[in-house]
Structure formats: C-alpha cells, structure tokens
Motif scaffolding. Structure first.
Motif, PDB file in Angstrom:
ATOM      1  N   ASP A   5     -54.256  29.049  -2.015  1.00 47.42           N
ATOM      2  CA  ASP A   5     -53.591  30.035  -0.981  1.00 47.42           C
ATOM      3  C   ASP A   5     -54.483  30.508  -0.030  1.00 47.42           C
ATOM      4  OD1 ASP A   5     -51.345  30.221  -2.554  1.00 47.42           O
ATOM      5  OD2 ASP A   5     -52.166  31.362  -4.226  1.00 47.42           O
TER       6      ASP A   5
ATOM      7  N   LYS B 140     -52.315  51.908   3.752  1.00 44.12           N
ATOM      8  CA  LYS B 140     -50.810  51.875   3.540  1.00 44.12           C
ATOM      9  C   LYS B 140     -50.172  52.090   2.122  1.00 44.12           C
ATOM     10  CE  LYS B 140     -49.682  47.007   2.972  1.00 44.12           C
ATOM     11  NZ  LYS B 140     -49.059  45.806   3.849  1.00 44.12           N
TER      12      LYS B 140
ATOM     13  N   GLU C 151     -56.441  40.957  -3.008  1.00 45.97           N
ATOM     14  CA  GLU C 151     -56.179  39.776  -2.373  1.00 45.97           C
ATOM     15  C   GLU C 151     -56.605  39.814  -0.860  1.00 45.97           C
ATOM     16  OE1 GLU C 151     -55.195  36.596  -3.052  1.00 45.97           O
ATOM     17  OE2 GLU C 151     -55.788  37.618  -5.232  1.00 45.97           O
ATOM     18  N   ASN C 152     -56.835  41.165  -0.163  1.00 55.23           N
ATOM     19  CA  ASN C 152     -57.244  41.500   1.150  1.00 55.23           C
ATOM     20  C   ASN C 152     -58.705  41.554   1.289  1.00 55.23           C
ATOM     21  OD1 ASN C 152     -54.713  41.583   3.238  1.00 55.23           O
ATOM     22  ND2 ASN C 152     -54.004  42.285   1.335  1.00 55.23           N
TER      23      ASN C 152
ATOM     24  N   THR D 212     -54.998  48.014   4.889  1.00 55.22           N
ATOM     25  CA  THR D 212     -54.406  47.451   3.421  1.00 55.22           C
ATOM     26  C   THR D 212     -54.300  48.601   2.474  1.00 55.22           C
ATOM     27  OG1 THR D 212     -54.190  44.983   3.625  1.00 55.22           O
ATOM     28  CG2 THR D 212     -53.742  45.761   1.595  1.00 55.22           C
TER      29      THR D 212
ATOM     30  N   ALA E 243     -51.404  50.192  -0.851  1.00 51.70           N
ATOM     31  CA  ALA E 243     -51.478  48.939  -1.422  1.00 51.70           C
ATOM     32  C   ALA E 243     -51.966  49.429  -2.962  1.00 51.70           C
ATOM     33  CB  ALA E 243     -52.094  47.807  -0.974  1.00 51.70           C
ATOM     34  N   ASP E 244     -51.138  48.635  -3.935  1.00 58.69           N
ATOM     35  CA  ASP E 244     -51.788  48.512  -5.195  1.00 58.69           C
ATOM     36  C   ASP E 244     -53.108  47.756  -5.408  1.00 58.69           C
ATOM     37  OD1 ASP E 244     -51.077  45.840  -5.370  1.00 58.69           O
ATOM     38  OD2 ASP E 244     -49.165  46.236  -6.453  1.00 58.69           O
ATOM     39  N   TYR E 245     -53.599  47.844  -6.603  1.00 57.78           N
ATOM     40  CA  TYR E 245     -54.855  47.178  -6.956  1.00 57.78           C
ATOM     41  C   TYR E 245     -55.013  45.677  -6.507  1.00 57.78           C
ATOM     42  CZ  TYR E 245     -59.323  46.419  -9.220  1.00 57.78           C
ATOM     43  OH  TYR E 245     -60.775  45.957  -9.718  1.00 57.78           O
ATOM     44  N   SER E 246     -53.806  44.937  -6.967  1.00 59.52           N
ATOM     45  CA  SER E 246     -53.854  43.414  -6.866  1.00 59.52           C
ATOM     46  C   SER E 246     -53.791  43.077  -5.312  1.00 59.52           C
ATOM     47  CB  SER E 246     -52.642  42.814  -7.781  1.00 59.52           C
ATOM     48  OG  SER E 246     -52.911  42.992  -8.851  1.00 59.52           O
ATOM     49  N   GLU E 247     -52.868  43.972  -4.531  1.00 63.07           N
ATOM     50  CA  GLU E 247     -52.797  43.534  -3.168  1.00 63.07           C
ATOM     51  C   GLU E 247     -53.949  43.787  -2.310  1.00 63.07           C
ATOM     52  OE1 GLU E 247     -49.951  44.721   0.510  1.00 63.07           O
ATOM     53  OE2 GLU E 247     -49.316  45.642  -1.084  1.00 63.07           O
ATOM     54  N   ALA E 248     -54.603  44.911  -2.869  1.00 62.62           N
ATOM     55  CA  ALA E 248     -55.964  45.245  -2.155  1.00 62.62           C
ATOM     56  C   ALA E 248     -56.914  44.294  -2.307  1.00 62.62           C
ATOM     57  CB  ALA E 248     -56.327  46.433  -2.598  1.00 62.62           C
TER      58      ALA E 248
ATOM     59  N   TYR F 145     -60.079  39.996   7.089  1.00 64.31           N
ATOM     60  CA  TYR F 145     -58.626  40.467   6.694  1.00 64.31           C
ATOM     61  C   TYR F 145     -58.566  41.898   6.650  1.00 64.31           C
ATOM     62  CZ  TYR F 145     -58.301  35.910   4.126  1.00 64.31           C
ATOM     63  OH  TYR F 145     -58.024  34.444   3.985  1.00 64.31           O
TER      64      TYR F 145
END
Length: 529
Positions: A65, A116, A125-126, A113, A118-123, A108
């Motif tokens: 990814d 706005k 990934e960024n 992120t 974002a939850d733990y997983s999204e953070a 990134y």
C-alpha cells in the motif's frame, strides 16, 4: 566539495501538490531529469511532463500500500554519496546508482489528519516513513544535495538556479538542510505528542516542542533581547491566528498582552452579553459586561483609567462603530475582537498606530492543551488552566448566604481572578471590576492596592465613595489569615469568593461572620505566576 554544485536530477514526492507543476516545469526547462512516485508522478504526467518512476531506479515496484517505495539503496545511495569520494563514486558505478541532486518532499499530513479527529488506526497510517528518511539523508549530504520541504522554498530554489546557471551554492544548501531537519523534528514531535495523548501518558520520558516561525520581532521584552514568534500549528482562535488590519507589526509584549486579553474575554460567551477586558502588562486593569459593547468598554475603562492608557483591549463580540469611537478617545496599542464592522474600521483607520486584530471566534475556555515555562536547565509543563466553577459547586461557609446579585458578581470576580497574576484580588460591582490587585508578595497588599485604586478612581469620577463600597471580592487562593479578608471588609466588600483550604479557615469564617460578610468556597485555586 565545491561551493557550486549543478542540479541534474530531482526526486519529487509530495503530499501537498501546491505549486508542484510550476516547479516541475521550471526544472524540466533547465534539462533536469524528474523522478517521482505515485500521485506526484501522475500529476506531473497529466501536466505533460516526462517523469521517471522511482521503481525504475530501484528495480522494485511500490508495495504494501505504498509503505515501501523509496527505502532502497538506489535512492539513499543517490542521496548520500559524497561526490568527491572515490570509494563512494566507485560504489555508485558498480551498483548502477544514479546521483540525486535535488529532493523535493513534503510529508504525509499527519498533523492535519489528527486535527480533523482521525481515529488511532488512521493516524498511524498517516505517519510518513520514507519521506523523513530521504529528507534526513539529503540534508546530511547538503554539501552536494538540495532538499526542499516547504512550498515556500520553491521560488527561492528557482531563483538560486537562475543565479548560478543551474547550480546552487553551499550556503543555500545549508539553509535548506536547516529547514529540513527542523521539519522532521517537528513532525516527530507531533507524532510523539499525539501518541502521549492517545496513550493517556501525561509525563512521557521525553517531551518535544516544535513551532513554525510566524514573524521575527524587533526585540523581546526589552530592546537588548532578540525575539521571534512561532505558531504551534493549531487552529484555535487567538492572537496567533488573528488577521491584522492595520498598524505596525506586533511586538513581543503586544503579543503576550493581547493573548492575555483575548483568553480572558473568551471566558464570557457572546450570547450572554457584551464583555470587554483591558490588559496592561499581562494583568487586567478593567473587565466589564454591558448592554452594549460600548457600555462594556466604558465600564471596564472606569475601573482604572490611568492604567488603561496604552493598553490592550479585547472584546467578546464583533467591534462596532460606537465602541470604536469610544476606544479612539485615548491611545490604545491593540484591539482584538471576533470581527469588526466597516464603521469601526473607518474609525480606526485614522489611528495609524493602533493595531486592529480580528479572529474567527473566541478561544474555548474549556479547551485542553499544555502550557510551558522555561527554567534554568529545563522547562515546566502543565495542563492549561481550564478550570471553572458553576453556582451549584459553590459552598456557602458563613451564616449569611450571598444574595442573587452578589452571587452573580462573585462568579464574575472569580472568572477575572483566574487571569490576574498571584496574589490576585478582584473587587466587582454590578458586573464590572472596580479594583484589581495583582502580583504582590502579600495577599493583604493586593487587597489594599485594589481598594486604593478604587478610591483613586472615585476621585477621578467625582463619586462620593469608592465603588468597592457594596462590591464583592475574589481571591485566587485562600486567605491564610483573617487580615486580608478584614481589609476587604474595610473597603466595603459585602461578599467573598475564595478556594478555602487554609488551616485557619475557621478563623477566617469567624471573621467573615463577625463582619456580616457572605462567603463561598470554590474548592479550586487559580494561581497564575
């Protein structure tokens, strides 16, 4: 290493595409080969540019990814190789590694992120990995390599290339490297601060603080001190995000005092009525509510007209013409408000030395965050003082209960006292401060100073008695002895609000009862040093 080094190959990989195409076209026009990844390469190709994929350099496709694409010797060798070292150039030739003379990377958008929600997983990934690795490699090798991490440096880069016929100077590359390391440092600080908060770790082993230069200042608190103003990247309404409409640049002291004024006035919701705070040397010299902004200003001004001269004014509603007219009657350094109408701006236009700042709202008094203070050899970190008390949380400790009017003024005085330097004493009458004592070593002295200021203003206003007569009084911390409370009673105070908690509370309560005072305890202290 020579001072000038030509740029023949550039690797561009950016999240923020602002200015990308113009930069890439200008580089291509100089015959510089463009190498890129993913969405950056796609955007440049769509603009008609010839772009070589990083995968061609590495011999590996992007995978996982996009997590793995630039972490390869073909990239890092091209960035790190010393061009004047025979062993390095030999290794490049042996392994087919091409030189990379310019790296353009922005990371990134981790901070955005998180901002706005974002939850733990999204953070997670960024969190950029390859970008910081390349930036640090290129910055380390700034003897030969240019590294650009901010869109603001695109034009200076093109100007440098134009000035040196496609080459850059060592001094220029040094400045780029400085910016690069500061950016990766700030990025890591943002990640570590977020993780500490996400893991509910109030005191992580290492605390990193980062900021972005907003402006260099003429000097600090005094002319012999150099200073600068940095922002922390948050979008919170306040002096850091305000728009300045007129006047010269804010000074160090202006910024500090304006912040104090705006934080105080933000305690009063616009829907609850107009409010004004006047600040001098980071302390309130007048705070008031009013039926209109003009009335609120005039009532705040009447607390201490002398100190208000050359002060900072903060309003909790958009500035209007009549209020601007009233403010313009004396010299004021800065006015800050959540907006200003055209009539107000026209009034202030004639006051060229007055700075007008507008914000997109008020600061949230309940917001969290940290405050920092430097000490010799380190710094102190604490939660922001967002403590507030409601009427239902107060404990009446005297025989007499406060009246409804006294209770309203007590809560107002308590709110103001939170923003006054300790030891803090604030007298309030009818929704306006009538005496403020700040920053004294003795609470009794603060009480006396506040009362004396009220007496002085009574003479200026032609009143028969100081406004402390019939006022209420707030103390930011407990009265350790009855003397401070009795001094307030002598000034005419009828009710008191204080935290309580002294070993001699019973003596203080006894003195209040004897003087006929109503007194409430908050159970909360508001030291402000």
């Amino acid at each position: 290493m020579t001072d000038l080094h030509p740029v023949r190959r550039a690797l561009l990989s950016v999240s923020d595409k602002t200015g990308l195409i113009d930069l890439a076209k200008a580089l291509a026009a100089r015959g510089i080969e463009l190498v890129s990844t993913g969405g950056t390469a796609k955007a440049m190709r769509e603009a008609g540019l010839t772009v070589r994929d990083v995968a061609e350099l590495t011999g590996f496709p992007e995978m996982m990814d996009g997590r793995v694409k630039t972490l390869h010797p073909a990239v890092h060798g091209g960035l790190l190789a010393l061009r004047d070292n025979a062993e390095h150039t030999g290794a490049m030739a042996e392994h087919g590694i091409a030189e990379i003379d310019l790296l353009v990377v922005n990371l990134y958008p981790f901070e955005a992120t998180v901002a706005k929600g974002a939850d733990y997983s999204e953070a997670i990934e960024n969190i950029d990995i390859g970008g910081p690795a390349m930036i640090r490699a290129a910055a380390k090798n700034h003897g030969f390599v240019n590294v650009v991490v901010d869109t603001e440096d695109y034009q200076p880069l093109l100007d440098e290339l134009a000035a040196h016929d496609g080459a850059t100077s060592y001094a220029f590359r040094q400045r780029l490297a400085l910016n690069a390391y500061a950016r990766t440092g700030a990025y890591d600080a943002a990640v570590s601060s977020w993780m500490a908060k996400a893991l509910n770790e109030p005191a992580p082993r290492r605390r990193v603080v980062a900021g972005t230069l907003a402006q260099t200042l003429r000097y600090g608190e005094n002319p012999h001190q150099a200073a600068a103003f940095y922002t922390d990247g948050t979008s919170r309404s306040g002096v850091a995000t305000a728009e300045q409409h007129q006047g010269k640049e804010l000074s160090y002291n202006n910024i500090n005092d304006t912040d104090a004024a705006f934080e105080l006035v933000s305690e009063f919701a616009p829907g609850d009525g107009a409010a004004c705070a006047i600040i001098k040397h980071a302390n309130p010299c007048g705070v008031a509510r009013g039926a209109t902004l003009e009335e609120a200003y005039r009532r705040a001004f009447d607390c201490d007209r002398t100190s208000a001269f050359g002060g900072i004014i903060a309003l909790n509603q958009p500035l209007d013409g009549p209020t601007a007219e009233a403010i313009a009657e004396i010299f004021t350094e800065v006015v800050i408000a959540p907006g200003a109408d055209e009539a107000a701006r026209q009034v202030f236009a004639a006051k060229k030395n007055l700075r007008l700042l507008t914000t997109d709202g008020l600061s949230d008094p309940a917001a969290g965050g940290l405050t920092l203070r430097q000490v010799s050899g380190g710094f102190l970190v604490q939660d922001r003082d967002n403590g507030r008390v409601g009427e239902w949380e107060l404990k009446t400790v005297t025989k007499r209960e406060p009246t409804k009017d006294e209770l309203r003024d007590l809560l107002f005085a308590w709110t103001v006292a939170k923003h006054v330097k300790s030891n803090a004493i604030v007298y309030v009458k009818d929704g306006a401060t009538v005496g403020v004592g700040a920053g004294q070593m003795s609470r009794v002295d603060s009480t006396r100073i506040a009362a004396r200021k009220s007496q002085d203003m009574a003479e200026v206003l032609g009143l028969p008695a100081p406004l402390t007569q019939g006022a209420v009084v707030a103390s930011d911390a407990f009265f350790p002895f009855p003397d401070g409370l009795l001094t307030a009673a002598e000034a005419g105070a009828t009710a008191v609000i204080q935290p309580g908690g002294s070993m001699r509370d019973d003596k203080v309560i006894e003195a209040a009862d004897a003087a006929g005072l109503a007194m409430v305890f908050t159970g909360m202290r508001h030291f402000r040093h």
